[in-house]
Design a protein around this motif. Structure first.
Motif, PDB file in Angstrom:
ATOM      1  N   ALA A 446       0.850  -1.195   0.000  1.00  0.00           N
ATOM      2  CA  ALA A 446       0.000   0.000   0.000  1.00  0.00           C
ATOM      3  C   ALA A 446       0.882   1.241   0.000  1.00  0.00           C
ATOM      4  O   ALA A 446       1.915   1.291   0.658  1.00  0.00           O
ATOM      5  N   LYS A 447       0.454   2.260  -0.738  1.00  0.00           N
ATOM      6  CA  LYS A 447       1.234   3.487  -0.895  1.00  0.00           C
ATOM      7  C   LYS A 447       1.059   4.401   0.314  1.00  0.00           C
ATOM      8  O   LYS A 447      -0.057   4.656   0.760  1.00  0.00           O
ATOM      9  N   THR A 448       2.189   4.866   0.819  1.00  0.00           N
ATOM     10  CA  THR A 448       2.177   5.867   1.884  1.00  0.00           C
ATOM     11  C   THR A 448       3.185   6.953   1.520  1.00  0.00           C
ATOM     12  O   THR A 448       4.349   6.666   1.257  1.00  0.00           O
ATOM     13  N   LYS A 449       2.701   8.195   1.496  1.00  0.00           N
ATOM     14  CA  LYS A 449       3.572   9.326   1.192  1.00  0.00           C
ATOM     15  C   LYS A 449       3.190  10.480   2.100  1.00  0.00           C
ATOM     16  O   LYS A 449       2.111  11.061   1.964  1.00  0.00           O
ATOM     17  N   VAL A 450       4.072  10.766   3.053  1.00  0.00           N
ATOM     18  CA  VAL A 450       3.777  11.814   4.037  1.00  0.00           C
ATOM     19  C   VAL A 450       4.923  12.819   4.065  1.00  0.00           C
ATOM     20  O   VAL A 450       6.069  12.489   3.735  1.00  0.00           O
ATOM     21  N   PRO A 451       4.660  14.073   4.460  1.00  0.00           N
ATOM     22  CA  PRO A 451       5.733  15.064   4.585  1.00  0.00           C
ATOM     23  C   PRO A 451       6.756  14.610   5.617  1.00  0.00           C
ATOM     24  O   PRO A 451       6.394  14.037   6.652  1.00  0.00           O
ATOM     25  N   GLN A 452       8.016  14.858   5.326  1.00  0.00           N
ATOM     26  CA  GLN A 452       9.066  14.459   6.248  1.00  0.00           C
ATOM     27  C   GLN A 452       9.099  15.392   7.448  1.00  0.00           C
ATOM     28  O   GLN A 452       9.205  16.606   7.309  1.00  0.00           O
ATOM     29  N   HIS A 453       8.999  14.804   8.633  1.00  0.00           N
ATOM     30  CA  HIS A 453       9.048  15.580   9.868  1.00  0.00           C
ATOM     31  C   HIS A 453      10.505  15.797  10.257  1.00  0.00           C
ATOM     32  O   HIS A 453      11.303  14.882  10.195  1.00  0.00           O
ATOM     33  N   PRO A 454      10.896  17.022  10.660  1.00  0.00           N
ATOM     34  CA  PRO A 454      12.287  17.215  11.105  1.00  0.00           C
ATOM     35  C   PRO A 454      12.562  16.354  12.335  1.00  0.00           C
ATOM     36  O   PRO A 454      11.687  16.186  13.191  1.00  0.00           O
ATOM     37  N   PRO A 455      13.741  15.762  12.432  1.00  0.00           N
ATOM     38  CA  PRO A 455      14.053  14.918  13.594  1.00  0.00           C
ATOM     39  C   PRO A 455      14.008  15.712  14.887  1.00  0.00           C
ATOM     40  O   PRO A 455      14.396  16.871  14.931  1.00  0.00           O
ATOM     41  N   CYS A 456      13.524  15.065  15.941  1.00  0.00           N
ATOM     42  CA  CYS A 456      13.341  15.754  17.222  1.00  0.00           C
ATOM     43  C   CYS A 456      14.317  15.300  18.303  1.00  0.00           C
ATOM     44  O   CYS A 456      14.210  15.741  19.450  1.00  0.00           O
ATOM     45  N   PHE A 457      15.228  14.396  17.968  1.00  0.00           N
ATOM     46  CA  PHE A 457      16.115  13.855  18.987  1.00  0.00           C
ATOM     47  C   PHE A 457      17.506  14.401  18.764  1.00  0.00           C
ATOM     48  O   PHE A 457      18.042  14.317  17.669  1.00  0.00           O
ATOM     49  N   GLU A 458      18.063  14.991  19.803  1.00  0.00           N
ATOM     50  CA  GLU A 458      19.409  15.547  19.695  1.00  0.00           C
ATOM     51  C   GLU A 458      20.406  14.429  19.472  1.00  0.00           C
ATOM     52  O   GLU A 458      20.499  13.484  20.238  1.00  0.00           O
ATOM     53  N   GLY A 459      21.153  14.514  18.398  1.00  0.00           N
ATOM     54  CA  GLY A 459      22.134  13.483  18.087  1.00  0.00           C
ATOM     55  C   GLY A 459      23.381  14.085  17.507  1.00  0.00           C
ATOM     56  O   GLY A 459      23.497  15.288  17.306  1.00  0.00           O
TER      57      GLY A 459
END
Length: 798
Positions: A446-459
């Motif tokens: 099944a197709k899933t295409k969502v906007p990329q969320h900026p990463p929230c974990f300090e690395g």
């Protein structure tokens, strides 16, 4: 002064952010280009320059390229006000030092704002009243709100050629230019409007503001709140953290969830490789696996390491989940870039704690093997409108992400149902809707295409992953603590992986988990397959280093460092007084190797008195009654480790070579491991040879194997008696292990940095006995017949 200021600014910036590209207007003599390249690890350089002074400019660029051969250095020649607008890349460090007159500074500053990365460092030369056109450009940036934290440096009295010198340091305020939010997204073949967009075709835009008591800017009346900002998520995580730090309990409603799942009766007896997303401090898996079997478990929990060091009853407090091989990932599941598939995935009461629900749900589906099990519970919020009920609404503070039924039903459609309940005692107690579901994954794409969320974990923003092999003991030693500090503080370190080599206690865990860049902890039960397990998350290392330097950390490969302290016992046996000097070299070297647990030194000559000069708790000294080569195998009652290294007293092995052998052995602990230099061959006539095509055995100069073979050898009275007055014990051990495993030795190659050094061998048996090869052939023939094995044939080679 200006150079020191630039150095400080760049060093502070690289500690926080990865620098991929340096962009400079005004290459000139290449002085600032050289400075920026020196201060960064692997960044490429792009210079925009009119190139109107080729006599010295050509010489300068040739010199810079020669000094930085491994860097990508590009020059774009021409008027920067025309060339920069055509540039399509992004710049992390920007230095503007072009023409200082007319409209040029303003145009350069305006044009470079377009190509600035979200995280950027802006450096501008000659920001002072002596260059009005430069100040006019700065004023333009300020007026149009294009700058962040710009500071002007104008040292009093610093005059050059009659003009006041100065410079500016700050950054462009980038307004998420590359992160345009689309009107809609697709999840499992169904399209929904992105929050703020409405209507049948998502054609109506109507934004509602968020506040401390409202998530309306993230909310959709169709799907609920599917994602929130990093700031909102971190706030909820802080509340969650405080909740568990203060609560005195050993479970997270495990019994209530088990009851809602009808006590997991629909699950099979074997759950295979398990992954639990959002494990919390106690995990739901601890209840689910009771009375069942599993192969391994992987726990994903962004606050895992905090829970291990701060929550008293944390189930995996020492880095292990019971007796199961365990991997703990202290990162949000949204930020996993590469991972294998699992037989069983557990996700209970997780979605309301994440920052991107669709990303997590899509990852969860993809992590499960076809026909694999999905054990899922989530509360559903069909009546929720994105607004807190009151100023004291703790539920609102804890759970910003809240999905509606439509999302849950889409997820369930990907599975064949084993068990489902929409109405349980636990849901009624909470006065909430929700679902408890167990299903097997269907073969559906099944197709899933969502906007990329900026990463929230300090690395880490670097490229380097560093793998530490640490034991309960050496994790607290200064040398490894210093190494961890070095790696943790290095700008190029992206992540640290810890592999336990034995069971850790609380002290070891606390000493380790204070380092912020540790992201993955792999339990000692994975030691035999560490390469495979590590390979799911980072590139496994191909060489072992006893310690790292900052220079090594500038590379882009994965490094291994440390050792499995206390993981091998060394057995040395001596006879000749002519080799006394060897022990002055061998013993202190082996005593200082953290990888060695003990040194068993057997003295085989009762007529030549010998007492080792070194007083160390590592040394066990044995005076043998009889001179027999069997004595080197009659030590199982002294050793404390599974790994046994038999090594002659006329060679000295370096620690890195020993570690390479040990790590190979940990993956093949039933095998005999030797060195390629010690390969020996048996031909089709059963003759012992020093040279040949297919090695059959390794000589006893250096042999690594499991302690269980010591006991098997000594219990074989016929073998012991036959070897009593012969030098054939090493061939016998080769045959014994070959008989047990049907596998010939593994061989490790030596390198320039991983060597075995030759010492005095003036009286070795192979030197004294002119018929040595004949006698060895006799040994091969008797032993092969005794064990009914054929040495001639295929072999294994590492």
């Amino acid at each position: 002064m200006q150079i020191e200021s630039y150095i400080s600014a760049v060093q502070n910036f690289t500690k926080k952010y990865e620098v991929k590209t340096i962009c400079e207007i005004g290459f000139a003599g290449g002085h600032s280009a050289t400075l920026f390249l020196l201060l960064t690890d692997s960044a490429s350089y792009i210079g925009f320059d009119l190139w109107d002074q080729p006599v010295y400019e050509n010489t300068a660029i040739e010199w810079v390229r020669q000094q930085f051969k491994n860097r990508r250095i590009t020059l774009i020649k021409g008027d920067s006000t025309k060339t920069v607008p055509q540039f399509q890349g992004k710049c992390d460090i920007i230095h503007i030092d072009g023409a200082h007159h007319a409209h040029f500074p303003k145009m350069d500053m305006k044009n470079m704002e377009r190509v600035a990365s979200v995280n950027n460092l802006l450096l501008m030369d000659d920001c002072s009243k002596s260059w009005p056109a430069v100040l006019k450009g700065v004023e333009y940036l300020k007026t149009n709100n294009l700058l962040d934290n710009l500071k002007m440096h104008v040292p009093e009295g610093w005059i050059y050629r009659g003009a006041q010198k100065g410079w500016c340091i700050g950054s462009y305020k980038v307004k998420n230019q590359a992160k345009h939010m689309p009107k809609s997204f697709t999840f499992l073949d169904k399209t929904f409007c992105t929050p703020s967009w409405h209507g049948h075709n998502c054609e109506v835009y109507s934004i509602k503001p968020c506040s401390k008591l409202s998530d309306e800017c993230f909310y959709s009346n169709v799907t609920g709140t599917l994602s929130v900002s990093c700031e909102r998520w971190h706030g909820a995580q802080s509340v969650e953290q405080i909740t568990w730090d203060k609560r005195v309990t050993a479970t997270d409603r495990n019994d209530a969830h088990a009851k809602s799942f009808d006590y997991y009766k629909s699950l099979p007896p074997n759950l295979g490789n398990i992954i639990e997303i959002g494990a919390g401090p106690f995990t739901q898996a601890q209840t689910i696996v009771q009375g069942k079997t599993a192969t391994s478990i992987t726990l994903i929990e962004p606050m895992a390491f905090h829970y291990m060091t701060n929550v008293k009853g944390c189930f995996y407090k020492n880095g292990t989940f019971g007796n199961l091989p365990t991997t703990i990932l202290s990162i949000p599941a949204e930020e996993l870039s590469k991972i294998r598939k699992f037989d069983t995935l557990i996700m209970i009461n997780v979605i309301e704690h994440v920052y991107d629900a669709i990303s997590i749900l899509n990852s969860a589906i993809n992590l499960i093997k076809e026909n694999g099990l999905f054990i899922w519970h989530e509360r559903l919020w069909n009546e929720y409108l994105g607004v807190a009920n009151s100023v004291n609404d703790r539920e609102f503070q804890l759970h910003p992400v809240r999905i509606k039924n439509v999302i849950a039903k889409l997820v369930i459609s990907m599975f064949d149902e084993n068990y489902i309940s929409w109405d349980t005692e636990e849901l009624r107690r909470l006065k909430n809707q929700g679902v408890y579901f167990i299903g097997r994954k269907r073969n559906i794409v099944a197709k899933t295409k969502v906007p990329q969320h900026p990463p929230c974990f300090e690395g880490g923003h670097g490229t380097q992953s560093v793998i530490f092999f640490l034991s309960n003991t050496n994790s607290t030693e200064k040398i490894f603590q210093d190494q961890l500090i070095l790696v943790n503080n290095a700008a190029n370190t992206k992540a640290i992986v810890i592999i336990q080599t034995d069971k850790f206690n609380n002290t070891a865990i606390i000493n380790l988990l204070k380092f912020s860049k540790i992201r993955i902890l792999i339990s000692y039960q994975h030691l035999q397959n560490w390469r495979k397990e590590v390979g799911h998350y980072v590139k496994p290392c191909f060489f072992i280093l006893p310690y790292l330097t900052l220079e090594m950390l500038k590379g882009s490969t994965t490094h291994c460092v440390g050792s499995s302290s206390g993981h091998v016992s060394v057995v040395l046996m001596g006879y000749s007084s002519k080799r006394f000097s060897n022990y002055n070299t061998i013993l202190p070297a082996y005593i200082n190797m953290g990888i060695i647990d003990q040194i068993i030194l057997i003295w085989n000559n009762k007529y030549e008195p010998f007492i080792p000069k070194f007083n160390s708790s590592k040394i066990t000294f044995i005076k043998a009654e009889d001179n027999s080569m069997n004595n080197r195998f009659n030590v199982s009652h002294f050793v404390r480790t599974d790994a046994i290294l038999i090594i002659d007293d006329d060679v000295l092995m370096c620690e890195s070579l020993l570690l390479s052998m040990l790590l190979e052995w940990t993956e093949n602990s039933d095998r005999l491991v030797g060195l390629s230099r010690d390969m020996r061959f048996v031909n089709s006539k059963n003759e012992y040879l020093v040279k040949g095509k297919e090695p059959s055995l390794t000589i006893g100069k250096t042999m690594l194997f499991h302690r269980k073979y010591l006991e098997k050898y000594i219990r074989d009275k016929v073998l012991v008696e036959w070897n009593k007055n012969r030098f054939c014990e090493d061939i016998s051990m080769n045959a014994l292990i070959f008989k047990e495993t049907n596998l010939k030795p593994l061989f490790i190659n030596m390198t320039a940095n991983s060597m075995r050094r030759d010492l005095s061998e003036v009286d070795g048996a192979s030197i004294v006995d002119k018929n040595w090869a004949i006698h060895r052939t006799e040994c091969v023939q008797w032993i092969s017949e005794y064990f009914n094995v054929q040495f001639y044939g295929n072999r294994s080679l590492v």
